[in-house]
Design a protein around this motif. Sequence first.
Motif, PDB file in Angstrom:
ATOM      1  N   VAL A  32      58.676  63.783  21.283  1.00 40.73           N
ATOM      2  CA  VAL A  32      59.200  64.501  20.117  1.00 40.73           C
ATOM      3  C   VAL A  32      60.550  63.897  19.752  1.00 40.73           C
ATOM      4  O   VAL A  32      61.444  63.794  20.598  1.00 40.73           O
ATOM      5  CB  VAL A  32      59.355  66.004  20.428  1.00 40.73           C
ATOM      6  CG1 VAL A  32      59.905  66.751  19.213  1.00 40.73           C
ATOM      7  CG2 VAL A  32      58.014  66.614  20.857  1.00 40.73           C
ATOM      8  N   VAL A  71      63.013  69.142  14.768  1.00 42.27           N
ATOM      9  CA  VAL A  71      61.964  68.158  15.074  1.00 42.27           C
ATOM     10  C   VAL A  71      61.695  67.301  13.831  1.00 42.27           C
ATOM     11  O   VAL A  71      61.481  67.827  12.732  1.00 42.27           O
ATOM     12  CB  VAL A  71      60.668  68.876  15.515  1.00 42.27           C
ATOM     13  CG1 VAL A  71      59.512  67.890  15.656  1.00 42.27           C
ATOM     14  CG2 VAL A  71      60.884  69.641  16.816  1.00 42.27           C
ATOM     15  N   SER A  74      56.495  64.440  15.990  1.00 47.49           N
ATOM     16  CA  SER A  74      55.987  65.046  17.223  1.00 47.49           C
ATOM     17  C   SER A  74      54.556  64.586  17.469  1.00 47.49           C
ATOM     18  O   SER A  74      53.731  64.602  16.550  1.00 47.49           O
ATOM     19  CB  SER A  74      56.027  66.576  17.093  1.00 47.49           C
ATOM     20  OG  SER A  74      55.342  67.175  18.162  1.00 47.49           O
ATOM     21  N   SER A  76      52.921  66.245  19.745  1.00 42.54           N
ATOM     22  CA  SER A  76      52.433  67.429  20.455  1.00 42.54           C
ATOM     23  C   SER A  76      52.044  68.514  19.461  1.00 42.54           C
ATOM     24  O   SER A  76      52.728  68.717  18.446  1.00 42.54           O
ATOM     25  CB  SER A  76      53.546  67.963  21.358  1.00 42.54           C
ATOM     26  OG  SER A  76      53.333  69.315  21.655  1.00 42.54           O
ATOM     27  N   ASP A  78      52.373  71.526  20.071  1.00 43.54           N
ATOM     28  CA  ASP A  78      53.282  72.656  20.280  1.00 43.54           C
ATOM     29  C   ASP A  78      54.508  72.618  19.366  1.00 43.54           C
ATOM     30  O   ASP A  78      55.178  73.631  19.182  1.00 43.54           O
ATOM     31  CB  ASP A  78      53.761  72.683  21.737  1.00 43.54           C
ATOM     32  CG  ASP A  78      52.618  72.995  22.678  1.00 43.54           C
ATOM     33  OD1 ASP A  78      51.674  73.667  22.225  1.00 43.54           O
ATOM     34  OD2 ASP A  78      52.658  72.553  23.849  1.00 43.54           O
ATOM     35  N   PHE A  79      54.831  71.427  18.837  1.00 44.75           N
ATOM     36  CA  PHE A  79      56.026  71.311  17.989  1.00 44.75           C
ATOM     37  C   PHE A  79      55.691  70.519  16.731  1.00 44.75           C
ATOM     38  O   PHE A  79      55.057  69.467  16.811  1.00 44.75           O
ATOM     39  CB  PHE A  79      57.169  70.635  18.756  1.00 44.75           C
ATOM     40  CG  PHE A  79      57.649  71.476  19.905  1.00 44.75           C
ATOM     41  CD1 PHE A  79      58.508  72.545  19.692  1.00 44.75           C
ATOM     42  CD2 PHE A  79      57.189  71.228  21.200  1.00 44.75           C
ATOM     43  CE1 PHE A  79      58.916  73.348  20.747  1.00 44.75           C
ATOM     44  CE2 PHE A  79      57.600  72.028  22.252  1.00 44.75           C
ATOM     45  CZ  PHE A  79      58.466  73.092  22.026  1.00 44.75           C
ATOM     46  N   LYS A 107      60.247  64.688  26.022  1.00 51.59           N
ATOM     47  CA  LYS A 107      58.908  65.231  26.256  1.00 51.59           C
ATOM     48  C   LYS A 107      58.803  66.629  25.634  1.00 51.59           C
ATOM     49  O   LYS A 107      59.743  67.425  25.761  1.00 51.59           O
ATOM     50  CB  LYS A 107      58.644  65.340  27.759  1.00 51.59           C
ATOM     51  CG  LYS A 107      58.567  64.001  28.453  1.00 51.59           C
ATOM     52  CD  LYS A 107      58.139  64.181  29.885  1.00 51.59           C
ATOM     53  CE  LYS A 107      58.098  62.836  30.579  1.00 51.59           C
ATOM     54  NZ  LYS A 107      57.783  62.937  32.005  1.00 51.59           N
ATOM     55  N   PRO A 108      57.652  66.944  25.027  1.00 54.47           N
ATOM     56  CA  PRO A 108      57.522  68.259  24.386  1.00 54.47           C
ATOM     57  C   PRO A 108      57.688  69.414  25.375  1.00 54.47           C
ATOM     58  O   PRO A 108      58.230  70.466  25.019  1.00 54.47           O
ATOM     59  CB  PRO A 108      56.109  68.241  23.790  1.00 54.47           C
ATOM     60  CG  PRO A 108      55.429  67.047  24.356  1.00 54.47           C
ATOM     61  CD  PRO A 108      56.480  66.085  24.808  1.00 54.47           C
ATOM     62  N   GLU A 109      57.253  69.199  26.630  1.00 56.60           N
ATOM     63  CA  GLU A 109      57.330  70.311  27.596  1.00 56.60           C
ATOM     64  C   GLU A 109      58.765  70.626  28.026  1.00 56.60           C
ATOM     65  O   GLU A 109      58.997  71.594  28.740  1.00 56.60           O
ATOM     66  CB  GLU A 109      56.439  70.034  28.815  1.00 56.60           C
ATOM     67  CG  GLU A 109      56.724  68.762  29.567  1.00 56.60           C
ATOM     68  CD  GLU A 109      55.896  67.567  29.095  1.00 56.60           C
ATOM     69  OE1 GLU A 109      55.563  67.502  27.904  1.00 56.60           O
ATOM     70  OE2 GLU A 109      55.581  66.693  29.934  1.00 56.60           O
TER      71      GLU A 109
END
Length: 328
Positions: A32, A71, A74, A76, A78-79, A107-109
């Motif tokens: 991201v 952001v 991304s 991911s 999630d974002f 990292k997205p996490e």
Amino acid sequence: MDFRALQVDNGDSGYSAAVKTLPMSVLGGGGVLVKIAYSSLNYKDALAVTGKGKIIRQFPLIPGIDFAGEVLESDSHDFAPGQQVILTGWGVGERFNGGLAEYARVKPEWLVPLPVGLDARQAMAVGTAGLTAMLCVMALERHGVTPDCGEVVVSGASGGVGSIALAVLAQLGYRAVAVSGKPELTPWLIELGASSVLLRDSIAAAARPLESEQYAGAIDTCGSSILAGLLPRIRYGGCVAACGLAAGFDLNTTVMPFILRGVTLAGVDSVMCPLPRRNEAWQRIARDLPLSLLDRLSREIGLTQVEDECQRMAAGGAKGRVVVRMEG
Ligand code: NDP
């Protein structure tokens, strides 16, 4: 495209930190991409930027253990672009390029959505220090230290973790006793929510294995002689949430508070703290930290002022939180 960042190096000419213009390629690919609005200065950043602590694991590196921003790209689900996010910890600013820059790729996490009720500047006025303060309050709660149990001590009270801990505890109805090495800041500590202020030396003075039972709990950001001085003063069944080492990483104490008073020493870490607890802590911050006090305990600087601020912090001179604005 280029971007501005503080970069720390440790080459032939020694340890150095300088604001530079860097190519986006230094951030790598994937994950991201975040356009950073604000970062903040924490004790660890002060050690990293000044070189007074072995924080940075590879050189050159952009320091900054936290940031808030938007952001841009991304990979991911999630974002999504446009979303406001926060990052604290995970080795960012230590092993991975960090937040003292206009952009970061992570990292997205590692990201948390900006909680409703906070903007990016407020989130960094809280930052890693404030998240840690809330994790300490939650640790005390888990161990049954509630406002009706008695006074709770906060050491390193003038610093980032300490000042936010005082504000949260007072808001929740605790009587919070500030321990500080800066008597001149007593009025400010009382304004943040301290019920009284003790001089650091009075706690650090060699304590017997058990002193009279004074405090229901403590949030300790100092370690060493301060933590050793707090433990014998904790009441039966109380808890000390230990998160810091501003006075040192040693701990010379006895088992007496643990085995005769059932005192718990609860370690608190924000860096690798699992996501559910992180999210809960940010929600609690949005709910339990009076935002009006955030203005009283934080101030804003630009990237070029970071090095001077870090020198002051590393020498123990913190007062509240320092937010680093990326634009302008
Ligand atoms: P700050 O620099 O903002 O504040 C530190 C405070 O500690 C100072 O204001 C001072 O308060 C006190 N202090 C400084 N030097 C000494 C000393 N020699 N002896 C005793 N007290 C001292 O730091 P932060 O609030 O950002 O961090 C505080 C501590 O918590 C640090 O050790 C940091 O590494 C740790 N931390 C840990 C985290 C975790 O995940 N476990 C996350 C964030 C921070 P005063 O003058 O009022 O006594």
